[in-house]
Design a protein around this motif. Structure first.
Motif, mmCIF file in Angstrom:
data_model
loop_
_atom_site.group_PDB
_atom_site.id
_atom_site.type_symbol
_atom_site.label_atom_id
_atom_site.label_comp_id
_atom_site.label_asym_id
_atom_site.label_seq_id
_atom_site.Cartn_x
_atom_site.Cartn_y
_atom_site.Cartn_z
ATOM 1 N N ALA A 97 34.816 35.829 48.172
ATOM 2 C CA ALA A 97 33.889 35.685 49.299
ATOM 3 C C ALA A 97 34.636 35.229 50.546
ATOM 4 O O ALA A 97 34.247 35.537 51.673
ATOM 5 C CB ALA A 97 32.787 34.688 48.959
ATOM 6 N N VAL A 98 35.740 34.495 50.336
ATOM 7 C CA VAL A 98 36.589 34.024 51.436
ATOM 8 C C VAL A 98 38.003 34.586 51.302
ATOM 9 O O VAL A 98 38.613 35.005 52.284
ATOM 10 C CB VAL A 98 36.637 32.475 51.454
ATOM 11 N N HIS A 99 38.518 34.635 50.087
ATOM 12 C CA HIS A 99 39.889 35.077 49.841
ATOM 13 C C HIS A 99 40.000 36.608 49.846
ATOM 14 O O HIS A 99 39.032 37.307 49.576
ATOM 15 C CB HIS A 99 40.391 34.547 48.488
ATOM 16 N N THR A 100 41.188 37.099 50.113
ATOM 17 C CA THR A 100 41.449 38.537 50.034
ATOM 18 C C THR A 100 41.555 38.966 48.573
ATOM 19 O O THR A 100 41.698 38.124 47.674
ATOM 20 C CB THR A 100 42.764 38.897 50.746
ATOM 21 N N THR A 101 41.526 40.284 48.355
ATOM 22 C CA THR A 101 41.701 40.815 46.997
ATOM 23 C C THR A 101 43.040 40.370 46.424
ATOM 24 O O THR A 101 43.136 39.972 45.254
ATOM 25 C CB THR A 101 41.618 42.353 47.022
ATOM 26 N N ALA A 102 44.084 40.418 47.251
ATOM 27 C CA ALA A 102 45.424 40.022 46.776
ATOM 28 C C ALA A 102 45.425 38.561 46.332
ATOM 29 O O ALA A 102 46.002 38.217 45.300
ATOM 30 C CB ALA A 102 46.457 40.237 47.881
ATOM 31 N N VAL A 112 23.666 50.530 47.142
ATOM 32 C CA VAL A 112 24.173 49.229 46.705
ATOM 33 C C VAL A 112 25.336 49.462 45.743
ATOM 34 O O VAL A 112 25.251 50.289 44.835
ATOM 35 C CB VAL A 112 23.067 48.423 45.999
ATOM 36 N N SER A 113 26.438 48.749 45.968
ATOM 37 C CA SER A 113 27.565 48.844 45.040
ATOM 38 C C SER A 113 27.796 47.480 44.404
ATOM 39 O O SER A 113 27.705 46.453 45.080
ATOM 40 C CB SER A 113 28.838 49.298 45.773
ATOM 41 N N VAL A 114 28.059 47.470 43.115
ATOM 42 C CA VAL A 114 28.354 46.236 42.385
ATOM 43 C C VAL A 114 29.820 46.293 41.982
ATOM 44 O O VAL A 114 30.248 47.184 41.260
ATOM 45 C CB VAL A 114 27.459 46.091 41.142
ATOM 46 N N GLY A 115 30.591 45.338 42.438
ATOM 47 C CA GLY A 115 32.012 45.323 42.138
ATOM 48 C C GLY A 115 32.811 44.891 43.363
ATOM 49 O O GLY A 115 32.241 44.404 44.332
ATOM 50 N N PRO A 116 34.159 45.072 43.301
ATOM 51 C CA PRO A 116 34.877 45.728 42.219
ATOM 52 C C PRO A 116 34.958 44.871 40.959
ATOM 53 O O PRO A 116 35.091 43.657 41.041
ATOM 54 C CB PRO A 116 36.280 45.925 42.815
ATOM 55 N N MET A 117 34.857 45.534 39.824
ATOM 56 C CA MET A 117 35.063 44.882 38.540
ATOM 57 C C MET A 117 36.454 45.274 38.056
ATOM 58 O O MET A 117 36.775 46.463 37.971
ATOM 59 C CB MET A 117 34.010 45.331 37.532
ATOM 60 N N LEU A 118 37.280 44.271 37.783
ATOM 61 C CA LEU A 118 38.639 44.542 37.318
ATOM 62 C C LEU A 118 38.626 44.836 35.826
ATOM 63 O O LEU A 118 37.856 44.247 35.071
ATOM 64 C CB LEU A 118 39.551 43.354 37.619
ATOM 65 N N GLN A 119 39.465 45.766 35.424
ATOM 66 C CA GLN A 119 39.559 46.147 34.013
ATOM 67 C C GLN A 119 41.027 46.249 33.619
ATOM 68 O O GLN A 119 41.879 46.582 34.429
ATOM 69 C CB GLN A 119 38.835 47.472 33.763
ATOM 70 N N GLY A 120 41.291 45.921 32.365
ATOM 71 C CA GLY A 120 42.664 45.971 31.876
ATOM 72 C C GLY A 120 43.303 44.614 31.720
ATOM 73 O O GLY A 120 44.387 44.499 31.147
ATOM 74 N N LEU A 121 42.647 43.531 32.214
ATOM 75 C CA LEU A 121 43.194 42.186 32.065
ATOM 76 C C LEU A 121 42.840 41.610 30.695
ATOM 77 O O LEU A 121 41.854 42.014 30.076
ATOM 78 C CB LEU A 121 42.639 41.265 33.151
ATOM 79 N N VAL A 175 38.614 38.612 35.425
ATOM 80 C CA VAL A 175 38.714 38.073 36.779
ATOM 81 C C VAL A 175 38.117 39.126 37.697
ATOM 82 O O VAL A 175 38.514 40.295 37.634
ATOM 83 C CB VAL A 175 40.177 37.800 37.173
ATOM 84 N N ASN A 176 37.177 38.742 38.544
ATOM 85 C CA ASN A 176 36.546 39.735 39.418
ATOM 86 C C ASN A 176 36.546 39.307 40.866
ATOM 87 O O ASN A 176 36.375 38.137 41.194
ATOM 88 C CB ASN A 176 35.123 40.039 38.940
ATOM 89 N N ASP A 177 36.737 40.314 41.703
ATOM 90 C CA ASP A 177 36.897 40.132 43.138
ATOM 91 C C ASP A 177 35.602 40.484 43.858
ATOM 92 O O ASP A 177 34.892 41.409 43.454
ATOM 93 C CB ASP A 177 38.039 41.055 43.610
ATOM 94 N N LEU A 178 35.303 39.763 44.943
ATOM 95 C CA LEU A 178 34.129 40.039 45.767
ATOM 96 C C LEU A 178 34.561 40.626 47.108
ATOM 97 O O LEU A 178 35.679 40.396 47.562
ATOM 98 C CB LEU A 178 33.352 38.743 46.048
ATOM 99 N N SER A 179 33.658 41.350 47.721
ATOM 100 C CA SER A 179 33.861 41.724 49.118
ATOM 101 C C SER A 179 33.615 40.486 49.964
ATOM 102 O O SER A 179 32.741 39.673 49.654
ATOM 103 C CB SER A 179 32.882 42.829 49.511
ATOM 104 N N ARG A 180 34.374 40.326 51.047
ATOM 105 C CA ARG A 180 34.153 39.147 51.897
ATOM 106 C C ARG A 180 32.809 39.205 52.625
ATOM 107 O O ARG A 180 32.335 38.209 53.128
ATOM 108 C CB ARG A 180 35.324 38.970 52.870
ATOM 109 N N GLY A 181 32.185 40.375 52.639
ATOM 110 C CA GLY A 181 30.846 40.499 53.207
ATOM 111 C C GLY A 181 29.762 40.443 52.144
ATOM 112 O O GLY A 181 28.616 40.814 52.406
ATOM 113 N N ALA A 182 30.108 39.974 50.945
ATOM 114 C CA ALA A 182 29.159 39.980 49.819
ATOM 115 C C ALA A 182 27.904 39.169 50.128
ATOM 116 O O ALA A 182 27.970 38.098 50.734
ATOM 117 C CB ALA A 182 29.842 39.416 48.571
#
Length: 712
Positions: free
Chosen positions: A510-515, A671-680, A684-691
C-alpha cells in the motif's frame, strides 16, 4: 426460466435495494440474474433510478421501463391489457440472456392507488413467483402483520402457489451486531432465532395469516451507516451554495450536530463523519472545524446558516482544512430550519451514489436465506464462477483456513481498516506491525473500530529477536550489523516472521513498491521445490466471468522454459480458486500465421507446458481476440479447445501483460484482485499503491487461502 416479482407494501421499504440484493445473492450462487422494472413511477424528466443503479452496479444492460405517463394514460382509458403485453415483451427481451429475472413491482402510494391490484395482474402475466417486501419493527409485530396481510390477500394468501416469501427490510429493533456491514455473505448474520421469534409474534397477533410456516426469506436490519447521504447530496435540499466543495462526493454524514452553546462544551462533537451545523457568525465553530480537519479528523462537513456569511479573510485561516477536503456550505435558512430538513432526508439512494448502492446490495444479500434461494432455483441451473461468486468463495475459504497474516504497513489507514474488517469477519488473524499508539490515533481520527483480538506489534520491541536468525538464513551474505539495519524495514521484519513460521502469510505494498515487498521474500523465503521462479497473476473480475492474467508484475522477459512454468503455476492457482483453467498462450500471431522470435518463444513454451502437464487444456500462440471471443476463435483456430473460451491468459512478457491488465482494468472498469505471487515457499502478496480497502481485504483472503493450500 424463473421470474420473481418483488411487491412492496408501501413507500420507503427499500424495494430497489431488495431487488439488487437478491440479484447479488443469486450471482454469488453462480446464477446470472437479470433485472426488469416494467413500469416507471418517476416523471419523464428524470432517469429511472432502479434501472440506472442496476446498470451502474452490474455493468449489465436492461430494458427501459414503460413511462409513468403512458402507464397512467392506458390505465385511465381501460387499456391494461396493452400495458401487460408490453411488459411481457420487455420480459422476453431480458429472458434471452439470463437464468432468472428479478422484477420490481409498482409501489402503492396515495396517488397510485392502482399499484397493489395491478401487481397481482402483472404476476399472472409474467408467471412470476411473488416476494412481498416490507419494513418491520421487532417490537411491533401486529403493525407489520397488517401490511403483509393486505398484500397476501391480492395473491390468494399463503396457500397460493404463486406466493414465495416475505422479505423484511430496514428492520428496527435488531441487535447492533447484526447491522454491521459485511464484506460478503456471512452465515453468522442469518438472525435465525430473531426471525423465528418475530414470525411467531406475527402469527400470534394475526392468526388469520395462517398456521402454515411463515415464508420469511430474509430479515435485513436497519443500518444507520448505510442510510447516510454524502455531503454532496445535501446542498440542494437546504438551498445551499458551496464555499468549499472539497471531498463532498466521498464524505458521508454519519451523524450531525447543531452547535449553539459555548465551543468548550461542544468539542466532543468534532469526530469523524460528523456534520457540524452552526450559525455563520460563529467564527469559533468555523475555526474549530478547520483545526479538527487539519489534525486528521475527517469531519463530514460544515454547514453555515443564516444570511450572514463570514468575510473572505476568515477563510484564509482555513486553507489547510479546505485543501484537506473539508466541505463547507452556506445556506440562508435558519439553523433550526436547516437541522429539521436534514433530519427528514429520504433514505433512497441517489442514482450516482454507486458506492453506497454497492454496500447496501451486499448488506441485503448477506441477510437472505441461502436455503430459500436453493429451493427457488430447484437445481435447474449450471452455476458459473461469477465475480460475486469468486469473492464470496474467497472470503468463505479464508474463514475456514483460520490463518495469521502479517501486515508490515501497520499504521497505514487503509491497511488498518482492512485489518479491522478481516479480524471482525474471521477472514484472517491480522498482525499489524506498528506503534500501537499510532494505530489507535489513526483509527480514532477515521472512525475505525479496532476489534478485539486484532494484534498490534511494536517493531522496536521484537526487532532484535530476528538478527541472529536472519544472519543464519543469509549465511555469507550479511553480518549482524547489516541484518540489524535491514530489519529496520518492517517488510523485512515481517518476512522474517513468515520465514520462522510465526505467521502464515504477508501482505504489503500500500506504501512500498513491488520491489520492496518482493525482494525480502526472494532472499528469505525462496521458491517452492517444484519451481525455479516466482511469478504473479491477477484475477480480473469481468461482468460474467473471472479471468486469470499472468505474469503482469514480476518477470520482464521470460524465456520459453520460464513462460511454460508461469503457465503451469497460473493454471494451478486458477484451480485452487475454483476456476477450471483453459490456458491461452498470448502472442501477436495465432497458430502459424506469423513468424519471428517472439512467436517462436510462445510456440515453444506451449509445447513445453503441454509435455510437462498433459492434464491441462493449453493452446498457443493465440491472439487475444482469438483466445477470448468465440466467433474469432472459431474462425482463426477452429480445432482448438481453448480458442474463444480461454480464462487463463499467459502474456509473453511483462510489457504486454502489465499494459493489457491496466488497459482492461481502466477501459472496461474491471475490478482486479492481485497481484498474487506464485512459486514461493510461503505466501507473500503485493498491493497496488492505489489499493482500496476492499482490495486489501481480498488480498489478505487470497493469502490465507494460499497458506492453507500449501499446508494441505
Amino acid at each position: 426460466m424463473k421470474t420473481i416479482l418483488l411487491v412492496p407494501t408501501g413507500e420507503g421499504v427499500g424495494l430497489t435495494s431488495a431487488c439488487l440484493g437478491l440479484i447479488y445473492a443469486l450471482d454469488c450462487q453462480g446464477i446470472k440474474a437479470g433485472f426488469l422494472k416494467p413500469f416507471s413511477q418517476e416523471s419523464k424528466e428524470s432517469a429511472d433510478r432502479s434501472t440506472a443503479l442496476y446498470r451502474h452496479l452490474t455493468k449489465s444492460e436492461t430494458v427501459e421501463p414503460i413511462s409513468y405517463e403512458k402507464l397512467v394514460h392506458l390505465l385511465n382509458v381501460g387499456e391494461s391489457d396493452e400495458l401487460l403485453e408490453e411488459a411481457v415483451h420487455l420480459h422476453r427481451q431480458i429472458a434471452k440472456n439470463h437464468d432468472v429475472i428479478i422484477v420490481e413491482g409498482l409501489v402503492p402510494n396515495a396517488i397510485d392507488t392502482f399499484a397493489t391490484e395491478f401487481n397481482a395482474t402483472l404476476a399472472q402475466a409474467l408467471d412470476a413467483k411473488v416476494v412481498i417486501v416490507t419494513n418491520a419493527n421487532i417490537d411491533k409485530p401486529a403493525k407489520t402483520a397488517e401490511k403483509v396481510e393486505a398484500q397476501l390477500r391480492q395473491f390468494g394468501g399463503l396457500s397460493s402457489k404463486r406466493m414465495s416469501g416475505v422479505l423484511f427490510m430496514r428492520t428496527r429493533g435488531l441487535s447492533e451486531e447484526s447491522a454491521k456491514i459485511p464484506v460478503t455473505i456471512d452465515p453468522s448474520l442469518r438472525l435465525v432465532n430473531e426471525t423465528q421469534q418475530f414470525v411467531q409474534a406475527i402469527q400470534k397477533s394475526h392468526p388469520q395469516i395462517g398456521s402454515a410456516l411463515f415464508p420469511v426469506i430474509g430479515m435485513v436490519p436497519f443500518s444507520n451507516t448505510l442510510s447516510v447521504p454524502r455531503v454532496s447530496d445535501l446542498a440542494k435540499q437546504i438551498q445551499a451554495h458551496w464555499i468549499n466543495e472539497g471531498d463532498a462526493k466521498q464524505r458521508r454524514v454519519l451523524h450531525s450536530s447543531l452547535i449553539a452553546s459555548n465551543i468548550e462544551y461542544e468539542l466532543h462533537k468534532f469526530v469523524a463523519g460528523e456534520l457540524i451545523i452552526s450559525a455563520a457568525d460563529r467564527i469559533d465553530i468555523l475555526l474549530a472545524s478547520s483545526l479538527a480537519s487539519s489534525n486528521g479528523i475527517p469531519l463530514a462537513g460544515l454547514v453555515l446558516t443564516e444570511p450572514y456569511q463570514p468575510k473572505a479573510s476568515v477563510f484564509e485561516f482555513c486553507q489547510t482544512a479546505m485543501k484537506n477536503g473539508l466541505p463547507i456550505l452556506h445556506t440562508q435558512l435558519s439553523t433550526f430550519e436547516t437541522a429539521q430538513i436534514l433530519s427528514n432526508l429520504s433514505n433512497e439512494i441517489p442514482v450516482d451514489d454507486t458506492e453506497r448502492a454497492e454496500q447496501v446490495t451486499r448488506f441485503v444479500s448477506s441477510h437472505l436465506d441461502e436455503d430459500w434461494i436453493k429451493v427457488i432455483l430447484n437445481g435447474d441451473y449450471q452455476p458459473r464462477l461469477s465475480p460475486s461468486a469468486f469473492r464470496h468463495e474467497l472470503v468463505q475459504k479464508s474463514i475456514t483456513a483460520q490463518k495469521r497474516v502479517v501486515l508490515p504497513e501497520g499504521d497505514e489507514p487503509r491497511t488498518i481498516e482492512a485489518a479491522a474488517i478481516c479480524q471482525s469477519r474471521g477472514i484472517a488473524q491480522c498482525v499489524l506491525l506498528a506503534k500501537p499508539e499510532a494505530v489507535i490515533e489513526v483509527a480514532k481520527a477515521r472512525g475505525i473500530t479496532l476489534p478485539e483480538g486484532l494484534e498490534i506489534v511494536d517493531p522496536d520491541l521484537i526487532r532484535d529477536n530476528y538478527v541472529e536468525k536472519m544472519v543464519e538464513l543469509r549465511k555469507g551474505k550479511l553480518n549482524e550489523l547489516q541484518a540489524k539495519e535491514q530489519l529496520q524495514d518492517t517488510v523485512v521484519l515481517g518476512t522474517m516472521m513468515l520465514a520462522l513460521d510465526q505467521v502464515h502469510g504477508l501482505v504489503s505494498g500500500a506504501v512500498h513498491t513491488t520491489a520492496n515487498t518482493v525482494r525480502p521474500a526472494f532472499q528469505l523465503i525462496k521458491t517452492a521445490p517444484d519451481y525455479s521462479l516466482v511469478s504473479s497473476i491477477f484475477f480480473m473480475l469481468l461482468p460474467d466471468e473471472v479471468y486469470v492474467y499472468g505474469d503482469c508484475a514480476i518477470n520482464p522477459d521470460p524465456d520459453a522454459e520460464q513462460l511454460a512454468e508461469i503457465a503451469i503455476q497460473s493454471a494451478d492457482s486458477a484451480k485452487a480458486f475454483g476456476i477450471d483453467p483453459r490456458i491461452a498462450m498470448i502472442s501477436y500471431s495465432t497458430g502459424t500465421s506469423g513468424t519471428g522470435a517472439d512467436v517462436e518463444k510462445v510456440a515453444k513454451a506451449t509445447e513445453i507446458a503441454k509435455q510437462r502437464r498433459p492434464d491441462l487444456l493449453i493452446d498457443g500462440p493465440l491472439q487475444y481476440d482469438a483466445a477470448s471471443v468465440e466467433s474469432v476463435g472459431q474462425s482463426k483456430a477452429p480445432d482448438s479447445k481453448v480458442a474463444g473460451r480461454a480464462n487463463v491468459f499467459i502474456f509473453p512478457d511483462l510489457n504486454t501483460g502489465n499494459t493489457t491488465y491496466k488497459a482492461v482494468q481502466r477501459a472496461a472498469n474491471v475490478v482486479s484482485v492481485g497481484p498474487m505471487l506464485q512459486g514461493l515457499n510461503k505466501p507473500v502478496n503485493d498491493l497496488s499503491r492505489g489499493a482500496l480497502v476492499d482490495d486489501i481485504v481480498f488480498t489478505i483472503a487470497l493469502t490465507a487461502i494460499q497458506a492453507d493450500q500449501q499446508v494441505n
